[in-house]
Design a protein around this motif. Sequence first.
Motif, PDB file in Angstrom:
ATOM      1  N   ASP A 164      28.861  -2.640 -46.049  1.00 30.72           N
ATOM      2  CA  ASP A 164      29.525  -1.712 -46.971  1.00 30.72           C
ATOM      3  C   ASP A 164      28.994  -1.941 -48.383  1.00 30.72           C
ATOM      4  O   ASP A 164      28.979  -3.067 -48.863  1.00 30.72           O
ATOM      5  N   GLY A 165      28.533  -0.876 -49.030  1.00 34.13           N
ATOM      6  CA  GLY A 165      28.031  -1.019 -50.402  1.00 34.13           C
ATOM      7  C   GLY A 165      26.525  -1.202 -50.486  1.00 34.13           C
ATOM      8  O   GLY A 165      25.975  -1.363 -51.566  1.00 34.13           O
ATOM      9  N   VAL A 222      27.295  -5.145 -34.870  1.00 30.31           N
ATOM     10  CA  VAL A 222      27.462  -6.131 -35.941  1.00 30.31           C
ATOM     11  C   VAL A 222      28.944  -6.329 -36.300  1.00 30.31           C
ATOM     12  O   VAL A 222      29.424  -7.457 -36.340  1.00 30.31           O
ATOM     13  N   TYR A 223      29.666  -5.217 -36.555  1.00 38.38           N
ATOM     14  CA  TYR A 223      31.060  -5.371 -37.030  1.00 38.38           C
ATOM     15  C   TYR A 223      31.996  -5.838 -35.911  1.00 38.38           C
ATOM     16  O   TYR A 223      32.772  -6.763 -36.099  1.00 38.38           O
ATOM     17  N   GLU A 268      39.540  -3.556 -45.249  1.00 39.77           N
ATOM     18  CA  GLU A 268      39.288  -4.371 -46.442  1.00 39.77           C
ATOM     19  C   GLU A 268      39.109  -5.792 -45.954  1.00 39.77           C
ATOM     20  O   GLU A 268      40.071  -6.486 -45.628  1.00 39.77           O
ATOM     21  N   ARG A 269      37.860  -6.207 -45.877  1.00 34.42           N
ATOM     22  CA  ARG A 269      37.615  -7.414 -45.100  1.00 34.42           C
ATOM     23  C   ARG A 269      37.428  -8.623 -45.970  1.00 34.42           C
ATOM     24  O   ARG A 269      37.069  -8.516 -47.132  1.00 34.42           O
ATOM     25  N   ARG A 313      29.349 -12.513 -42.481  1.00 32.22           N
ATOM     26  CA  ARG A 313      28.858 -12.453 -41.091  1.00 32.22           C
ATOM     27  C   ARG A 313      28.203 -11.100 -40.815  1.00 32.22           C
ATOM     28  O   ARG A 313      27.251 -11.014 -40.045  1.00 32.22           O
ATOM     29  N   VAL A 314      28.730 -10.041 -41.457  1.00 28.98           N
ATOM     30  CA  VAL A 314      28.126  -8.715 -41.296  1.00 28.98           C
ATOM     31  C   VAL A 314      26.695  -8.719 -41.843  1.00 28.98           C
ATOM     32  O   VAL A 314      25.750  -8.271 -41.178  1.00 28.98           O
TER      33      VAL A 314
END
Length: 203
Positions: free
Chosen positions: A12-13, A103-104, A154-155, A162-163
Motif C-alpha cells: 500500500d502506498g 503476499v497479503y 489498517e495494518r 512482511r508484505v
Amino acid sequence: MSGLFVSLEGVDGAGKSTLAHHLRRRFEEQGREVVLVREPGGTALGEAIRTLLLRREEVVIDPEAQMLLFLASRVQLLETVILPALDRGAVVLSDRFHLSTIVYQGIAGSLGEERAVRVCSAVLGERRPDLHLVLDLPLELARERRGKEVDRFERSEEFLARVVEGFRSTSGLPGDRIVRIPATGAPEEVARLAGEEVDRVVA
Ligand code: TYD
C-alpha cells in the motif's frame, strides 16, 4: 492484435495507481484500447465484496473465507471484464491481482504462501496476467506516500514489513513473469522503467 494483461503490485502506498495512469496514457498514445481495473472491485459483485472486506468491520471474516472472497471478486472480474477485453485486443491494467493474495493472505497473513499458491492456482488456472510489475519501495517511504485512508486492513508495521518482504521473495504461481521495479524515483522514471519491461513482453 492480441490483448495484453499486466498487473501492478506492491505494498500500500507504492504508487500503483499513479503508474497505472502513466501506462494507460502510454498505450493510448499507441492507439490501443486500455481497460483499467482494480482489485478487489471492478464489477458490481466485486465492489460489494470490496465493501464487505474493507469497510464492514462488524462482519467477522475467517482468513480462509477472506481469501475466497478476494478470489470470488477476481473471477467475476476475469469472466465479465478482463477476458472479453483481452479478446478484443485491449491492454488490461489491473491494480493488484493474485500476487496480492499470495503476499497479503499467504506470506504476511496466517495462511502461508503454499496454501495461497495452491488455491490461487486451482481457481485461476491459466487466466493470469502476462506480466506482474511489482513496485518495490522501502516501508518508510510507502508509509509517507500512503496518506491517511483507513480501512479494516489498517495494518501493523510488522504486517506491512512482511508484505514488502513477501513481494521481494515470492515467485507467484508457476510460470508467472514477475518484474520488480525500484519505486523510489519520480513517477515519470518509474513509468519509464515499467514501460521498458512491458515492451520486452510485447516484443
Ligand atoms: P486498496 O484501497 O485498493 O489499497 P491500495 O490502494 O494500496 O491498492 O485496498 C486493497 C487492500 O486489500 C490492500 O490493503 C491490499 C488488500 N488485498 C489483499 O489483502 N488481498 C488481495 O488479494 C487483494 C487484491 C488486496
